[in-house]
Write a protein that holds these residues in place. Structure first.
Motif, PDB file in Angstrom:
ATOM      1  N   ILE A 198       0.827  -1.205   0.000  1.00 36.33           N
ATOM      2  CA  ILE A 198       0.000   0.000   0.000  1.00 36.33           C
ATOM      3  C   ILE A 198       0.866   1.262   0.000  1.00 36.33           C
ATOM      4  O   ILE A 198       0.481   2.306  -0.531  1.00 36.33           O
ATOM      5  N   LEU A 199       2.065   1.147   0.557  1.00 31.87           N
ATOM      6  CA  LEU A 199       2.985   2.281   0.539  1.00 31.87           C
ATOM      7  C   LEU A 199       3.357   2.652  -0.896  1.00 31.87           C
ATOM      8  O   LEU A 199       3.484   3.835  -1.232  1.00 31.87           O
ATOM      9  N   ASP A 200       3.506   1.634  -1.751  1.00 26.97           N
ATOM     10  CA  ASP A 200       3.837   1.883  -3.158  1.00 26.97           C
ATOM     11  C   ASP A 200       2.705   2.602  -3.891  1.00 26.97           C
ATOM     12  O   ASP A 200       2.934   3.259  -4.906  1.00 26.97           O
ATOM     13  N   VAL A 201       1.483   2.479  -3.374  1.00 22.42           N
ATOM     14  CA  VAL A 201       0.339   3.176  -3.974  1.00 22.42           C
ATOM     15  C   VAL A 201       0.272   4.618  -3.480  1.00 22.42           C
ATOM     16  O   VAL A 201       0.012   5.553  -4.254  1.00 22.42           O
ATOM     17  N   LEU A 202       0.539   4.823  -2.205  1.00 23.98           N
ATOM     18  CA  LEU A 202       0.350   6.140  -1.601  1.00 23.98           C
ATOM     19  C   LEU A 202       1.469   7.134  -1.917  1.00 23.98           C
ATOM     20  O   LEU A 202       1.215   8.339  -2.013  1.00 23.98           O
ATOM     21  N   VAL A 203       2.692   6.653  -2.058  1.00 23.58           N
ATOM     22  CA  VAL A 203       3.813   7.557  -2.314  1.00 23.58           C
ATOM     23  C   VAL A 203       3.619   8.384  -3.587  1.00 23.58           C
ATOM     24  O   VAL A 203       3.781   9.617  -3.568  1.00 23.58           O
ATOM     25  N   PRO A 204       3.247   7.767  -4.740  1.00 22.42           N
ATOM     26  CA  PRO A 204       3.029   8.575  -5.952  1.00 22.42           C
ATOM     27  C   PRO A 204       1.889   9.595  -5.803  1.00 22.42           C
ATOM     28  O   PRO A 204       1.961  10.694  -6.357  1.00 22.42           O
ATOM     29  N   ILE A 205       0.845   9.242  -5.051  1.00 22.19           N
ATOM     30  CA  ILE A 205      -0.265  10.170  -4.838  1.00 22.19           C
ATOM     31  C   ILE A 205       0.215  11.388  -4.063  1.00 22.19           C
ATOM     32  O   ILE A 205      -0.107  12.539  -4.395  1.00 22.19           O
ATOM     33  N   TYR A 206       1.009  11.164  -3.039  1.00 20.24           N
ATOM     34  CA  TYR A 206       1.536  12.267  -2.237  1.00 20.24           C
ATOM     35  C   TYR A 206       2.426  13.172  -3.092  1.00 20.24           C
ATOM     36  O   TYR A 206       2.335  14.402  -3.021  1.00 20.24           O
ATOM     37  N   GLU A 207       3.284  12.546  -3.891  1.00 21.13           N
ATOM     38  CA  GLU A 207       4.187  13.327  -4.743  1.00 21.13           C
ATOM     39  C   GLU A 207       3.408  14.188  -5.731  1.00 21.13           C
ATOM     40  O   GLU A 207       3.760  15.351  -5.980  1.00 21.13           O
ATOM     41  N   LYS A 208       2.336  13.637  -6.306  1.00 22.92           N
ATOM     42  CA  LYS A 208       1.521  14.368  -7.273  1.00 22.92           C
ATOM     43  C   LYS A 208       0.840  15.573  -6.615  1.00 22.92           C
ATOM     44  O   LYS A 208       0.780  16.662  -7.189  1.00 22.92           O
ATOM     45  N   GLN A 209       0.344  15.388  -5.395  1.00 28.13           N
ATOM     46  CA  GLN A 209      -0.379  16.465  -4.706  1.00 28.13           C
ATOM     47  C   GLN A 209       0.541  17.554  -4.166  1.00 28.13           C
ATOM     48  O   GLN A 209       0.187  18.735  -4.158  1.00 28.13           O
ATOM     49  N   ASN A 210       1.720  17.162  -3.713  1.00 31.78           N
ATOM     50  CA  ASN A 210       2.557  18.111  -2.978  1.00 31.78           C
ATOM     51  C   ASN A 210       3.857  18.499  -3.680  1.00 31.78           C
ATOM     52  O   ASN A 210       4.595  19.360  -3.187  1.00 31.78           O
ATOM     53  N   GLY A 211       4.148  17.843  -4.800  1.00 29.50           N
ATOM     54  CA  GLY A 211       5.345  18.187  -5.552  1.00 29.50           C
ATOM     55  C   GLY A 211       6.646  17.829  -4.865  1.00 29.50           C
ATOM     56  O   GLY A 211       7.693  18.404  -5.169  1.00 29.50           O
ATOM     57  N   GLU A 212       6.595  16.901  -3.942  1.00 30.65           N
ATOM     58  CA  GLU A 212       7.805  16.448  -3.249  1.00 30.65           C
ATOM     59  C   GLU A 212       7.577  15.041  -2.709  1.00 30.65           C
ATOM     60  O   GLU A 212       6.442  14.582  -2.581  1.00 30.65           O
ATOM     61  N   LYS A 213       8.686  14.366  -2.416  1.00 31.07           N
ATOM     62  CA  LYS A 213       8.585  13.010  -1.889  1.00 31.07           C
ATOM     63  C   LYS A 213       8.181  13.050  -0.413  1.00 31.07           C
ATOM     64  O   LYS A 213       8.620  13.938   0.331  1.00 31.07           O
ATOM     65  N   PRO A 214       7.358  12.119   0.042  1.00 29.72           N
ATOM     66  CA  PRO A 214       7.003  12.073   1.470  1.00 29.72           C
ATOM     67  C   PRO A 214       8.170  11.532   2.289  1.00 29.72           C
ATOM     68  O   PRO A 214       9.031  10.818   1.773  1.00 29.72           O
ATOM     69  N   LYS A 215       8.196  11.876   3.556  1.00 23.43           N
ATOM     70  CA  LYS A 215       9.179  11.311   4.468  1.00 23.43           C
ATOM     71  C   LYS A 215       8.603  10.019   5.048  1.00 23.43           C
ATOM     72  O   LYS A 215       7.713  10.054   5.900  1.00 23.43           O
ATOM     73  N   VAL A 216       9.081   8.912   4.539  1.00 26.69           N
ATOM     74  CA  VAL A 216       8.583   7.604   4.982  1.00 26.69           C
ATOM     75  C   VAL A 216       9.465   7.125   6.135  1.00 26.69           C
ATOM     76  O   VAL A 216      10.651   6.841   5.943  1.00 26.69           O
ATOM     77  N   VAL A 217       8.890   7.054   7.314  1.00 27.53           N
ATOM     78  CA  VAL A 217       9.656   6.678   8.498  1.00 27.53           C
ATOM     79  C   VAL A 217       8.840   5.722   9.361  1.00 27.53           C
ATOM     80  O   VAL A 217       7.617   5.641   9.244  1.00 27.53           O
ATOM     81  N   ALA A 218       9.531   4.997  10.203  1.00 28.61           N
ATOM     82  CA  ALA A 218       8.866   4.205  11.233  1.00 28.61           C
ATOM     83  C   ALA A 218       8.742   5.084  12.471  1.00 28.61           C
ATOM     84  O   ALA A 218       9.579   5.945  12.724  1.00 28.61           O
TER      85      ALA A 218
END
Length: 276
Positions: A198-218
């Motif tokens: 599901i992370l592979d699905v959400l990362v591109p959506i975030y990038e499209k909306q915000n113009g930057e990569k999300p900070k994926v952390v535990a």
């Protein structure tokens, strides 16, 4: 003993108030025969203790020496914690009325040592994720008075077995002084999945909306995902939400603008749910 001495207040010592107070009580007891009448440290089990107050008795003959010794220790503590606790403040005030009751000396002997032994802060770092705290404990609330003692801790971990390993260490420290220890309010940890689909699905959506990569952390925190994962072990999950400042402290607050941002994110995620 003649004459009450200071009620000791510790405040603005985020994360350390109860431990710092015990450090002063330990030294005062060993060197000056300090007797504890009352302690009120912290506010809630799930909040980092910012303040601690103690009422103690010292023989008048030790008044000046006690204050001098305490101030030396305070200066040492401030030097140690100048980076993490720059606003630490310790106040000594002489009470007008001497407390009528104090903690028995033998109980006090074991109490200050149990508090010194009990772990506070990071216990174990994750071996799988860089710079991620895996297990920790917060000595959150200490209340002593009228013949009763209560110490409340919040122990957390992303690994369930590690959480109970630390919980048993804390239990041992206080059972050795004769306390009854109860485990309550437990919720399971959530081990992060670095290969989440599901992370592979959400990362591109975030990038499209915000113009930057999300900070994926535990994250080292108690989340509902731990409860869901226990009941549905094969469920793939991630957690996201608004920006929070001062979590688990009296200053906790959330960013309204980031809440709006993540609401739009949720709508786009729902629209992108794959058909299976």
């Amino acid at each position: 003993l003649n004459g009450g001495h200071s009620g000791m207040d510790i405040h603005k010592g985020l994360g350390n108030a109860n431990k710092i107070m015990n450090r002063l009580l330990f030294d005062g007891f060993d060197n000056f025969g300090l007797q504890i009448a009352e302690i009120k440290g912290g506010s809630l089990r799930n909040a980092i203790p910012r303040e601690s107050q103690a009422k103690v008795i010292i023989a008048e003959v030790y008044d000046e020496a006690f204050v001098f010794d305490m101030q030396q220790i305070v200066n040492e503590i401030k030097a140690e914690l100048k980076t993490t606790e720059p606003n630490l403040e310790v106040v000594f005030e002489k009470m007008e009325v001497t407390p009528a009751k104090v903690m028995p000396s033998i109980a006090q002997f074991y109490f200050v040592r149990a508090m010194y032994t009990a772990h506070n802060g990071v216990y174990r770092m994750s071996a799988d994720f860089d710079n991620l705290v895996e297990t920790s404990n917060n000595i959150a609330k200490v209340v002593l008075g009228e013949g009763q003692l209560s110490v409340q801790c919040l122990t957390r971990s992303s690994v369930e077995t590690s959480k109970f390993d630390l919980a048993n260490a804390l239990r041992s420290a206080f059972e050795l002084m004769g306390c009854e220890v109860e485990f309550s309010g437990s919720y399971p940890g959530w081990t992060p999945n670095s290969k989440s689909e599901i992370l592979d699905v959400l990362v591109p959506i975030y990038e499209k909306q915000n113009g930057e990569k999300p900070k994926v952390v535990a994250c080292h925190a108690g989340l509902e995902c731990g409860i869901l994962g226990t009941n549905y072990p094969d469920m793939d999950m991630i957690s996201f939400g608004p920006t929070i400042h001062g979590a688990h402290s009296p200053d906790e607050r959330a960013s309204i603008s980031s809440s709006q941002k993540f609401w739009k994110f949720v709508l786009e995620i729902l629209a992108a749910i794959p058909v299976k």
